[in-house]
Write a protein that holds these residues in place. Sequence first.
Motif, PDB file in Angstrom:
ATOM      1  N   ALA A   1      -9.105  -1.276  -3.872  1.00  0.00           N
ATOM      2  CA  ALA A   1      -9.703  -0.109  -4.521  1.00  0.00           C
ATOM      3  C   ALA A   1      -9.305   1.132  -3.740  1.00  0.00           C
ATOM      4  CB  ALA A   1     -11.228  -0.244  -4.551  1.00  0.00           C
ATOM      5  N   PRO A   2      -8.897   2.197  -4.407  1.00  0.00           N
ATOM      6  CA  PRO A   2      -8.889   2.419  -5.854  1.00  0.00           C
ATOM      7  C   PRO A   2      -7.513   2.235  -6.502  1.00  0.00           C
ATOM      8  CG  PRO A   2      -8.642   4.502  -4.744  1.00  0.00           C
ATOM      9  CD  PRO A   2      -8.664   3.449  -3.660  1.00  0.00           C
ATOM     10  N   ASP A   3      -6.559   1.573  -5.828  1.00  0.00           N
ATOM     11  CA  ASP A   3      -5.202   1.470  -6.359  1.00  0.00           C
ATOM     12  C   ASP A   3      -5.165   0.670  -7.650  1.00  0.00           C
ATOM     13  OD1 ASP A   3      -2.429   1.716  -6.497  1.00  0.00           O
ATOM     14  OD2 ASP A   3      -2.118  -0.137  -5.387  1.00  0.00           O
ATOM     15  N   THR A   4      -5.591  -0.590  -7.602  1.00  0.00           N
ATOM     16  CA  THR A   4      -5.600  -1.430  -8.801  1.00  0.00           C
ATOM     17  C   THR A   4      -6.999  -1.913  -9.167  1.00  0.00           C
ATOM     18  OG1 THR A   4      -5.032  -3.303  -7.363  1.00  0.00           O
ATOM     19  CG2 THR A   4      -3.232  -2.222  -8.550  1.00  0.00           C
ATOM     20  N   LEU A   5      -7.968  -1.659  -8.323  1.00  0.00           N
ATOM     21  CA  LEU A   5      -9.363  -1.963  -8.636  1.00  0.00           C
ATOM     22  C   LEU A   5     -10.093  -0.637  -8.789  1.00  0.00           C
ATOM     23  CD1 LEU A   5     -11.605  -4.139  -8.902  1.00  0.00           C
ATOM     24  CD2 LEU A   5     -11.985  -3.895  -6.438  1.00  0.00           C
ATOM     25  N   TRP A   6     -10.556  -0.354  -9.991  1.00  0.00           N
ATOM     26  CA  TRP A   6     -11.181   0.937 -10.269  1.00  0.00           C
ATOM     27  C   TRP A   6     -12.358   1.172  -9.333  1.00  0.00           C
ATOM     28  CZ3 TRP A   6     -11.493   2.070 -16.248  1.00  0.00           C
ATOM     29  CH2 TRP A   6     -10.194   2.087 -16.768  1.00  0.00           C
ATOM     30  N   ALA A   7     -12.461   2.390  -8.794  1.00  0.00           N
ATOM     31  CA  ALA A   7     -13.510   2.712  -7.830  1.00  0.00           C
ATOM     32  C   ALA A   7     -13.877   4.179  -7.939  1.00  0.00           C
ATOM     33  CB  ALA A   7     -13.057   2.386  -6.404  1.00  0.00           C
ATOM     34  N   TYR A   8     -15.065   4.485  -7.436  1.00  0.00           N
ATOM     35  CA  TYR A   8     -15.529   5.866  -7.385  1.00  0.00           C
ATOM     36  C   TYR A   8     -14.778   6.614  -6.285  1.00  0.00           C
ATOM     37  CZ  TYR A   8     -18.604   9.875  -6.699  1.00  0.00           C
ATOM     38  OH  TYR A   8     -19.081  11.146  -6.567  1.00  0.00           O
ATOM     39  N   PRO A   9     -14.352   7.864  -6.521  1.00  0.00           N
ATOM     40  CA  PRO A   9     -13.601   8.614  -5.505  1.00  0.00           C
ATOM     41  C   PRO A   9     -14.506   9.172  -4.409  1.00  0.00           C
ATOM     42  CG  PRO A   9     -13.850   9.950  -7.485  1.00  0.00           C
ATOM     43  CD  PRO A   9     -14.412   8.599  -7.816  1.00  0.00           C
TER      44      PRO A   9
ATOM     45  N   GLY B   1      -1.762 -11.218 -14.981  1.00  0.00           N
ATOM     46  CA  GLY B   1      -2.096 -12.388 -14.185  1.00  0.00           C
ATOM     47  C   GLY B   1      -1.735 -12.229 -12.723  1.00  0.00           C
ATOM     48  N   HIS B   2      -0.567 -11.650 -12.434  1.00  0.00           N
ATOM     49  CA  HIS B   2      -0.119 -11.459 -11.063  1.00  0.00           C
ATOM     50  C   HIS B   2       0.712 -10.189 -10.973  1.00  0.00           C
ATOM     51  CE1 HIS B   2      -1.243 -15.566  -9.704  1.00  0.00           C
ATOM     52  NE2 HIS B   2      -1.172 -15.016  -8.512  1.00  0.00           N
ATOM     53  N   TYR B   3       0.547  -9.469  -9.874  1.00  0.00           N
ATOM     54  CA  TYR B   3       1.427  -8.359  -9.568  1.00  0.00           C
ATOM     55  C   TYR B   3       2.650  -8.848  -8.788  1.00  0.00           C
ATOM     56  CZ  TYR B   3      -2.997  -5.894 -10.428  1.00  0.00           C
ATOM     57  OH  TYR B   3      -4.169  -5.442 -10.962  1.00  0.00           O
ATOM     58  N   TYR B   4       2.499  -9.985  -8.133  1.00  0.00           N
ATOM     59  CA  TYR B   4       3.570 -10.538  -7.315  1.00  0.00           C
ATOM     60  C   TYR B   4       4.672 -11.076  -8.225  1.00  0.00           C
ATOM     61  CZ  TYR B   4       5.934 -13.573  -3.942  1.00  0.00           C
ATOM     62  OH  TYR B   4       6.874 -14.178  -3.138  1.00  0.00           O
ATOM     63  N   SER B   5       5.895 -10.592  -8.038  1.00  0.00           N
ATOM     64  CA  SER B   5       7.007 -11.002  -8.898  1.00  0.00           C
ATOM     65  C   SER B   5       7.774 -12.184  -8.340  1.00  0.00           C
ATOM     66  CB  SER B   5       7.956  -9.821  -9.123  1.00  0.00           C
ATOM     67  OG  SER B   5       8.512  -9.381  -7.885  1.00  0.00           O
ATOM     68  N   GLY B   6       7.959 -12.244  -7.017  1.00  0.00           N
ATOM     69  CA  GLY B   6       8.663 -13.353  -6.409  1.00  0.00           C
ATOM     70  C   GLY B   6      10.170 -13.289  -6.506  1.00  0.00           C
TER      71      GLY B   6
ATOM     72  N   ALA C   1      -8.977   0.469 -20.517  1.00  0.00           N
ATOM     73  CA  ALA C   1      -9.660  -0.511 -19.687  1.00  0.00           C
ATOM     74  C   ALA C   1      -8.668  -1.049 -18.672  1.00  0.00           C
ATOM     75  CB  ALA C   1     -10.215  -1.644 -20.549  1.00  0.00           C
ATOM     76  N   PRO C   2      -9.144  -1.607 -17.570  1.00  0.00           N
ATOM     77  CA  PRO C   2      -8.231  -2.171 -16.578  1.00  0.00           C
ATOM     78  C   PRO C   2      -7.338  -3.239 -17.192  1.00  0.00           C
ATOM     79  CG  PRO C   2     -10.455  -2.021 -15.709  1.00  0.00           C
ATOM     80  CD  PRO C   2     -10.549  -1.683 -17.159  1.00  0.00           C
ATOM     81  N   THR C   3      -6.083  -3.257 -16.791  1.00  0.00           N
ATOM     82  CA  THR C   3      -5.151  -4.227 -17.337  1.00  0.00           C
ATOM     83  C   THR C   3      -5.482  -5.624 -16.827  1.00  0.00           C
ATOM     84  OG1 THR C   3      -3.654  -3.784 -15.508  1.00  0.00           O
ATOM     85  CG2 THR C   3      -3.290  -2.562 -17.550  1.00  0.00           C
TER      86      THR C   3
ATOM     87  N   LEU D   1       5.370  -4.909 -11.204  1.00  0.00           N
ATOM     88  CA  LEU D   1       4.413  -5.434 -12.176  1.00  0.00           C
ATOM     89  C   LEU D   1       3.026  -4.820 -12.040  1.00  0.00           C
ATOM     90  CD1 LEU D   1       5.314  -9.244 -12.157  1.00  0.00           C
ATOM     91  CD2 LEU D   1       6.108  -7.448 -13.716  1.00  0.00           C
ATOM     92  N   LYS D   2       2.824  -4.044 -10.991  1.00  0.00           N
ATOM     93  CA  LYS D   2       1.513  -3.437 -10.762  1.00  0.00           C
ATOM     94  C   LYS D   2       1.324  -2.265 -11.719  1.00  0.00           C
ATOM     95  CE  LYS D   2       0.862  -1.127  -7.016  1.00  0.00           C
ATOM     96  NZ  LYS D   2       0.713  -0.747  -5.587  1.00  0.00           N
ATOM     97  N   PRO D   3       0.140  -2.121 -12.327  1.00  0.00           N
ATOM     98  CA  PRO D   3      -0.083  -1.005 -13.246  1.00  0.00           C
ATOM     99  C   PRO D   3       0.024   0.332 -12.538  1.00  0.00           C
ATOM    100  CG  PRO D   3      -2.153  -2.123 -12.766  1.00  0.00           C
ATOM    101  CD  PRO D   3      -1.060  -2.974 -12.204  1.00  0.00           C
ATOM    102  N   SER D   4       0.589   1.322 -13.244  1.00  0.00           N
ATOM    103  CA  SER D   4       0.771   2.656 -12.682  1.00  0.00           C
ATOM    104  C   SER D   4       0.310   3.685 -13.695  1.00  0.00           C
ATOM    105  CB  SER D   4       2.236   2.895 -12.322  1.00  0.00           C
ATOM    106  OG  SER D   4       2.453   4.238 -11.955  1.00  0.00           O
TER     107      SER D   4
END
Length: 523
Positions: free
Chosen positions: A446-454, A131-136, A126-128, A110-113
């Motif tokens: 960051a920077p995987d799912t939270l946008w960040a400066y490289p 609600g949750h990346y955790y699928s369970g 824009a960032p998605t 469920l994590k954006p790629s």
Amino acid sequence: MVTLDEVLGSGLLQKPSGDDAPEALQRQITNYKPLQTFKLEKTRPYQQQYADIYFLRLTKIRPAVEAAASAAWEGTMLGGEKVKRVERVLDVRQGELCWVAGTVYMDMPLKPSILEDVSKDRWISAPTSVGHYYSGNGDDSIMLEDDSGRIRLVGNALQNHFMVTGCIVAVMGTENANGEFEVIDLLFAELPPQPERWSVSKGKKGQEQQEDVEMMDASFSGNPSKPPSKKIALVSGLEFSNADTSYAMELNLLLEYLLGEALDPSIQHNEISHITRLIIAGNSISTTTAEHAKPAPAYDTTTPVNKFQPQHKKYGYDSSSYNPVPSQLFDNFLSELLPTMPVTLLPGALDPANASYPQQPIHSAMFPQSRTYMSAPKVGADKDAVDEEPGWFDNVTNPWEGEIEGWRVLGTGGQNLDDVFKYVESEDRLGMMEAMCRWRCVAPTAPDTLWAYPFQEDEPFVIKECPHLFFVGCQPEFGTKVIHGSDGQAVRLIAVPSFSETREVVLVDTETLDVERVRIVAE
């Protein structure tokens, strides 16, 4: 918790007793030293790879993790076998009891790629907002990686800890027949060393500055005649808007409460005059427009509609879509407050600032009235300089670090905690804040799912010195607790609630770091 109605009591609009003129009250001044930890250069390239952030983070935090693991597991015997350390993930051998340190990577469907988006020929502007990346459902997997490779982690010990992409851990166990690492125990770096109070002020050079520090220490030396403790006010999620006016009265009451205009003289003297600074922790301006707020018009059957008529789309910047009213309302709020109280402003996810972490200060052009209280820009100022005098209106980064009344303070606008929340099956946001402190990373995702400066040369999200106060804004509800470290560290954690949802303000005592909240209610 106290409400504004209880604070007002029966003294609202009372006639002053006696014939003497009312005493002219003065608000106390805060000793305030901001740090430029998360300030970026004016010119910053984006051509470099993001993987360097993880290597920098691993290089900075791994020594502390390995030191904790060595102290805990050195000489440990399990089943007659002694635990040994391996240098790299790929050095793990099947059936051998060992421990290794590395970076956690969460593999979640469920994590954006971005690779998946490119392969499907679509672009996310824009960032998605998942609600949750955790699928369970068991599809999620936890990996440990370093510069040599990656191995999958399994075991019940993983269920006892928060785990997100980017945190540095040491795991003890053995590789099973499936090539997975069975985790028996797991350790983090724990809290970093905590500086003593007034460390930033005492570190400044100059005889005059040293005398100022001695006066600060003397004022808190237990003298019975010392003044009452100062307080700082924390608020977030004001979300000024011309569309949603449901809490406009509470915003006005908040302004009057901070100014002391709605209170009787005794409360002004004993409480409000001791609030020495306001910190606004993100989401001051709402993105809701009037068009979205009002209901859709009824269908007009008298006007023919051609459903095949193409819709005209305007590319590039569309000035007609800009709504200046929310920023004007916020600017008016600040301009009325600033003559009597200094303000520190952190941007948030909804504010007009860059979306990637660390967010830089909101441009001064957004505050035509309030910017007169800002400090003059320094040409060629050093990024690490602390000698510059901050303005009465301090427009800062998100995250932000500084010293208030000698305490080291670290705060964010909430995006880091909101993103960590998506990784785990828990509602314990204070526990996630504690985990970030013990991971020694304020933005591990960051920077995987939270946008960040490289970043290439430094990783500013690593917590090098333990704060005394750590607050996160724009949270669904208020929460606070104190956590402790093995070397005597103590950190006050505060989840600052969104004012637009809760109508609450948090007050922090600058001498004891005790916390209280005030609810602004219009009835």
